[in-house]
Design a protein around this motif. Sequence first.
Motif, PDB file in Angstrom:
ATOM      1  N   GLU A   1      86.921   5.647  56.745  1.00 33.76           N
ATOM      2  CA  GLU A   1      87.241   5.126  55.415  1.00 33.76           C
ATOM      3  C   GLU A   1      86.845   3.650  55.340  1.00 33.76           C
ATOM      4  O   GLU A   1      87.364   2.822  56.101  1.00 33.76           O
ATOM      5  N   GLU A   2      85.954   3.323  54.457  1.00 34.88           N
ATOM      6  CA  GLU A   2      85.468   1.946  54.330  1.00 34.88           C
ATOM      7  C   GLU A   2      86.356   1.173  53.362  1.00 34.88           C
ATOM      8  O   GLU A   2      86.642   1.621  52.251  1.00 34.88           O
ATOM      9  N   GLY A   3      86.817   0.007  53.779  1.00 33.55           N
ATOM     10  CA  GLY A   3      87.698  -0.805  52.969  1.00 33.55           C
ATOM     11  C   GLY A   3      86.966  -1.492  51.824  1.00 33.55           C
ATOM     12  O   GLY A   3      85.730  -1.607  51.838  1.00 33.55           O
ATOM     13  N   PRO A   4      87.695  -1.976  50.813  1.00 34.14           N
ATOM     14  CA  PRO A   4      87.069  -2.617  49.650  1.00 34.14           C
ATOM     15  C   PRO A   4      86.353  -3.925  50.002  1.00 34.14           C
ATOM     16  O   PRO A   4      85.434  -4.331  49.300  1.00 34.14           O
ATOM     17  N   HIS A   5      86.757  -4.582  51.103  1.00 33.69           N
ATOM     18  CA  HIS A   5      86.108  -5.830  51.540  1.00 33.69           C
ATOM     19  C   HIS A   5      85.565  -5.647  52.952  1.00 33.69           C
ATOM     20  O   HIS A   5      85.699  -6.514  53.814  1.00 33.69           O
ATOM     21  N   ALA A   6      84.934  -4.487  53.155  1.00 33.53           N
ATOM     22  CA  ALA A   6      84.561  -4.047  54.492  1.00 33.53           C
ATOM     23  C   ALA A   6      83.711  -5.048  55.266  1.00 33.53           C
ATOM     24  O   ALA A   6      83.873  -5.202  56.470  1.00 33.53           O
ATOM     25  N   PHE A   7      82.805  -5.731  54.599  1.00 37.89           N
ATOM     26  CA  PHE A   7      81.876  -6.595  55.326  1.00 37.89           C
ATOM     27  C   PHE A   7      82.038  -8.067  54.960  1.00 37.89           C
ATOM     28  O   PHE A   7      81.104  -8.855  55.085  1.00 37.89           O
ATOM     29  N   LYS A   8      83.252  -8.418  54.544  1.00 39.41           N
ATOM     30  CA  LYS A   8      83.572  -9.821  54.333  1.00 39.41           C
ATOM     31  C   LYS A   8      83.986 -10.423  55.675  1.00 39.41           C
ATOM     32  O   LYS A   8      84.935  -9.979  56.316  1.00 39.41           O
ATOM     33  N   SER A   9      83.291 -11.444  56.118  1.00 39.45           N
ATOM     34  CA  SER A   9      83.517 -12.005  57.443  1.00 39.45           C
ATOM     35  C   SER A   9      84.818 -12.788  57.523  1.00 39.45           C
ATOM     36  O   SER A   9      85.167 -13.546  56.617  1.00 39.45           O
ATOM     37  N   GLN A  10      85.516 -12.598  58.621  1.00 39.76           N
ATOM     38  CA  GLN A  10      86.711 -13.370  58.971  1.00 39.76           C
ATOM     39  C   GLN A  10      86.373 -14.179  60.212  1.00 39.76           C
ATOM     40  O   GLN A  10      85.854 -13.638  61.190  1.00 39.76           O
TER      41      GLN A  10
ATOM     42  N   GLN B   1      84.371 -11.592  62.538  1.00 49.03           N
ATOM     43  CA  GLN B   1      84.804 -10.199  62.533  1.00 49.03           C
ATOM     44  C   GLN B   1      84.820  -9.637  61.123  1.00 49.03           C
ATOM     45  O   GLN B   1      85.182 -10.325  60.170  1.00 49.03           O
ATOM     46  N   VAL B   2      84.435  -8.367  61.016  1.00 46.74           N
ATOM     47  CA  VAL B   2      84.588  -7.641  59.755  1.00 46.74           C
ATOM     48  C   VAL B   2      85.578  -6.508  59.984  1.00 46.74           C
ATOM     49  O   VAL B   2      85.480  -5.767  60.960  1.00 46.74           O
ATOM     50  N   ASN B   3      86.568  -6.414  59.115  1.00 53.08           N
ATOM     51  CA  ASN B   3      87.555  -5.338  59.165  1.00 53.08           C
ATOM     52  C   ASN B   3      87.022  -4.206  58.291  1.00 53.08           C
ATOM     53  O   ASN B   3      87.304  -4.136  57.099  1.00 53.08           O
ATOM     54  N   VAL B   4      86.241  -3.343  58.919  1.00 54.86           N
ATOM     55  CA  VAL B   4      85.442  -2.384  58.144  1.00 54.86           C
ATOM     56  C   VAL B   4      86.296  -1.365  57.414  1.00 54.86           C
ATOM     57  O   VAL B   4      86.005  -1.001  56.281  1.00 54.86           O
ATOM     58  N   GLY B   5      87.331  -0.874  58.070  1.00 54.29           N
ATOM     59  CA  GLY B   5      88.147   0.142  57.404  1.00 54.29           C
ATOM     60  C   GLY B   5      89.060   0.840  58.380  1.00 54.29           C
ATOM     61  O   GLY B   5      89.597   0.232  59.306  1.00 54.29           O
ATOM     62  N   VAL B   6      89.207   2.168  58.203  1.00 55.27           N
ATOM     63  CA  VAL B   6      90.135   2.966  59.002  1.00 55.27           C
ATOM     64  C   VAL B   6      89.434   4.238  59.451  1.00 55.27           C
ATOM     65  O   VAL B   6      88.758   4.904  58.656  1.00 55.27           O
ATOM     66  N   ALA B   7      89.595   4.575  60.727  1.00 57.16           N
ATOM     67  CA  ALA B   7      89.089   5.833  61.274  1.00 57.16           C
ATOM     68  C   ALA B   7      90.226   6.845  61.291  1.00 57.16           C
ATOM     69  O   ALA B   7      91.276   6.591  61.884  1.00 57.16           O
ATOM     70  N   HIS B   8      90.020   8.000  60.628  1.00 59.32           N
ATOM     71  CA  HIS B   8      91.031   9.057  60.545  1.00 59.32           C
ATOM     72  C   HIS B   8      90.614  10.224  61.438  1.00 59.32           C
ATOM     73  O   HIS B   8      89.508  10.774  61.277  1.00 59.32           O
ATOM     74  N   PHE B   9      91.501  10.630  62.359  1.00 61.06           N
ATOM     75  CA  PHE B   9      91.158  11.682  63.312  1.00 61.06           C
ATOM     76  C   PHE B   9      91.914  12.987  63.071  1.00 61.06           C
ATOM     77  O   PHE B   9      91.451  14.032  63.448  1.00 61.06           O
ATOM     78  N   ASP B  10      93.072  12.966  62.472  1.00 57.84           N
ATOM     79  CA  ASP B  10      93.876  14.160  62.175  1.00 57.84           C
ATOM     80  C   ASP B  10      95.310  13.891  62.606  1.00 57.84           C
ATOM     81  O   ASP B  10      95.570  13.021  63.429  1.00 57.84           O
ATOM     82  N   HIS B  11      96.235  14.650  62.046  1.00 61.97           N
ATOM     83  CA  HIS B  11      97.662  14.563  62.394  1.00 61.97           C
ATOM     84  C   HIS B  11      98.163  13.115  62.308  1.00 61.97           C
ATOM     85  O   HIS B  11      98.943  12.676  63.159  1.00 61.97           O
TER      86      HIS B  11
END
Length: 290
Positions: free
Chosen positions: A55-64, A199-209
């Motif tokens: 899941e890609e976040g709304p500010h996925a490639f904004k550098s921190q 760093q870029v906080n790209v989003g969330v990886a969903h694996f199940d459960h």
Amino acid sequence: MPDFPAGPSNSPRDDIHYHEYKILLRPERFTSPKAFKDFWRVAQRVAKHFDVQLEEGPHAFKSQVREVLFFDTPNFDLYNNHFIVRLRTLYREGWPSGTPELTVKFRHPEFERAAQVDVRPALAGQTRIKFKEELLPLEDRLGEIRSIYSHNSVLALPRDVMNFALQNITHAFPAFRAIQQKNDAPIELVNDMAVEEVQVNVGVAHFDHHYKGKTTIALWRSRKLEQPVCGEFAFQCKFNKAEQVHASTADRAKAFHKELQQTAADWVLLGTTKTALVYSLSNKPVVKHE
């Protein structure tokens, strides 16, 4: 020297609550911000094969941007006893933002050794005790996983109190008192190196459960030399109890990690960690944590 007030009552022997999957990346691949998107596309292809949702976040490639500093004695007595002292400061538009974050960690390949170390500080502040299993590629080949156990104390303090704690680190963290060589040695910046972390906080990886992890891509640069040190792709999954993580879900996360190593083979940097790279800049002997 004034006494430090009593710290928080976190259990010294915490259960693991985090799985942090890491892949170190070659610094020469990061010549522009485009590299973050290039590696993300590789991860997306592998994720699709394993039915993993990235899941890609709304500010996925904004550098921190953060400054990362490591502290030790001149002979690296802390690191050679499996301790790491790291100070991290977030910057916004060129200025420090928020409260600096001091992390003291004991890192060891054996779970029992890491679990028995009490990393709690003897000073007041907003402290979090984090016990992680870090999962990395093997040192010498792609497509497999090794574990390092990291028992962390993360402390937020105002800058003046933080500086005082660093100067009196043995009193601030009782776990260090057993390191006899360090007692009279000064604490200094490791190898005179300040790291600039982009760093870029790209989003969330969903694996199940409900097993999911915040996903980041980062570049470490030496501020002194203005040179890239390494990159890193990581995702960290948090849970209440390890036994609540479904075996099939954990297997999927590991399979994704293993395949990503192989698919992105021309990106991957083996045989080290980010911290080890900073320590390796001198000719002093160091103990391997891995």
